[in-house]
Scaffold this motif. Structure first.
Motif, short mmCIF file in Angstrom:
data_model
loop_
_atom_site.label_atom_id
_atom_site.label_comp_id
_atom_site.label_asym_id
_atom_site.label_seq_id
_atom_site.Cartn_x
_atom_site.Cartn_y
_atom_site.Cartn_z
N GLN A 168 0.82 -1.20 0.00
CA GLN A 168 0.00 0.00 0.00
C GLN A 168 0.86 1.26 0.00
O GLN A 168 0.53 2.25 -0.67
N THR A 172 0.66 4.17 -2.80
CA THR A 172 0.43 5.55 -2.42
C THR A 172 1.51 6.46 -2.97
O THR A 172 1.24 7.55 -3.50
N PHE A 203 -1.80 8.06 4.06
CA PHE A 203 -2.95 8.44 3.24
C PHE A 203 -2.81 9.91 2.88
O PHE A 203 -2.76 10.77 3.76
N GLN A 204 -2.71 10.17 1.57
CA GLN A 204 -2.56 11.54 1.08
C GLN A 204 -1.41 12.27 1.78
O GLN A 204 -1.55 13.40 2.23
N VAL A 285 -9.03 1.58 4.64
CA VAL A 285 -8.74 2.82 3.92
C VAL A 285 -8.08 2.52 2.58
O VAL A 285 -8.39 3.16 1.56
N ALA A 286 -7.19 1.53 2.55
CA ALA A 286 -6.54 1.15 1.29
C ALA A 286 -7.57 0.66 0.28
O ALA A 286 -7.49 0.96 -0.92
N GLU A 289 -9.45 3.66 -1.00
CA GLU A 289 -8.61 4.43 -1.90
C GLU A 289 -8.49 3.74 -3.26
O GLU A 289 -8.53 4.40 -4.31
N GLU A 290 -8.38 2.42 -3.25
CA GLU A 290 -8.28 1.69 -4.51
C GLU A 290 -9.52 1.87 -5.36
O GLU A 290 -9.45 1.86 -6.60
N LYS A 292 -11.31 4.58 -5.35
CA LYS A 292 -11.48 6.03 -5.54
C LYS A 292 -12.57 6.62 -4.64
O LYS A 292 -13.20 7.62 -4.99
N ILE A 294 -12.34 8.42 -1.98
CA ILE A 294 -11.49 9.25 -1.14
C ILE A 294 -12.31 9.98 -0.08
O ILE A 294 -11.89 10.13 1.07
N ALA A 297 -12.99 7.66 2.72
CA ALA A 297 -11.76 7.44 3.48
C ALA A 297 -11.51 8.61 4.43
O ALA A 297 -11.11 8.42 5.59
N GLU A 298 -11.75 9.81 3.96
CA GLU A 298 -11.58 11.00 4.81
C GLU A 298 -12.57 10.98 5.97
O GLU A 298 -12.24 11.36 7.09
#
Length: 307
Positions: A168, A172, A203-204, A285-286, A289-290, A292, A294, A297-298
């Protein structure tokens, strides 16, 4: 290299399912330079990620790309570093064996160490390739026999949590490198990416504690994921045996009348029950994110939405 290295890490053979080609192999690495210890680099939290990156790049070069295989686990096989690799494509496995037989795997590894890890100017790496108790170095001139040994050693485990976290991190960083905002020199990008401890995830470009999922996380996910719960489930099933096969479709059918919230809630319940302490925020979260997701996740991380 020692002939008996890695024997304690043999796996049970299991039948091939659905006729798909699959097999496992153990690649053992050891630096012949006394001033550079690969096993010590693996045990060093500050160097482990870069070493994993070197191994991933080496396999990609050797197998002809990122598809057809995955790293299942890194092993402390003192004095060697063991890499357990699952192949799911015969052609990729053949390319890897060709590269290994010509010495290209060692060359790729040394080249990537020189670019990614601080090491000696002239690094020499000893390698050994095994499938169960079979030392493939002794029969590299018979590729069909090597493939037979690898195919016979069927994968019976999912990817190790540590390897999943490292994978991951690589994804990222790759996304960050491709971002238009990161169009500056590579050295500038590297300085912007923080170091990530083993008990955290990225993350980000922000570091978060990788804790177990809580009931509050559970409810928050089910409330907000909506129709995307199946997509998230398909991603989680890659590393969760309880979600394999028809499990997700069965959940959709069984809880159809209760609606999307209950379907999503039951998905995460199955994941948490099956994975126990391994059901961690970073894995969820991964998966978001995969796919999309986001914004979700936030929400899971309590990040304030951007204006």
């Amino acid at each position: 290299m020692e002939k008996n290295a890695g024997k304690k890490m043999t796996m049970n053979s299991t039948p091939v399912q659905n006729g798909a080609w699959a097999g496992c192999v153990f690649l053992f690495l050891r630096s012949a330079c006394p001033h550079f210890d690969l096993l010590a680099a693996y045990k060093d939290p500050d160097r482990k990620f870069n070493l994993f990156k070197v191994i991933r790049l080496t396999l990609s070069d050797a197998a002809g790309g990122l598809d057809g295989y995955e790293i299942l686990k890194l092993h402390d096989a003192d004095p060697q570093l063991g890499v357990e690799v699952k192949f799911v494509d015969e052609a990729a496995c053949r390319r890897f064996l060709d590269s290994y037989g010509t010495g290209s795997v060692q060359q790729f590894f040394v080249q990537h160490v020189g670019r990614v890890l601080p090491g000696p100017d002239e690094l020499v790496v000893d390698t050994q390739l095994k499938a169960g108790d079979n030392i493939l170095d002794c029969c590299l001139d018979d590729q069909e026999l090597c493939l037979q040994h690898i195919h016979h050693l069927q994968p019976d485990r999912l990817q190790d949590d540590e390897v999943s976290r490292l994978e991951q991190q690589l994804r990222t960083l790759a996304l960050a490198d491709r971002s238009p905002a990161n169009s500056g020199p590579p050295s500038t990008i590297k300085q912007e990416v923080p170091m990530v401890p083993d008990n955290c995830f990225l993350f980000q470009k922000r570091v978060f504690d990788d804790r177990q999922l809580t009931p509050a996380d559970h409810q928050r996910f089910a409330t907000n994921v909506g129709r995307d719960w199946k997509k998230v489930g398909r991603t989680l099933q890659k590393t969760c045996r309880a979600l394999k096969g028809p499990a997700i479709d069965n959940l959709a059918y069984e809880y159809e009348r209760e609606g999307l919230y209950e379907q999503a809630y039951q998905l995460l319940s199955r994941f948490i029950q099956a994975e126990g302490k391994g059901a961690r925020l970073g894995r969820l979260v991964a998966a978001l994110e995969e796919n999309k997701l986001i914004g979700l996740a936030e929400i899971m991380l309590g990040i304030q939405p951007r204006e």
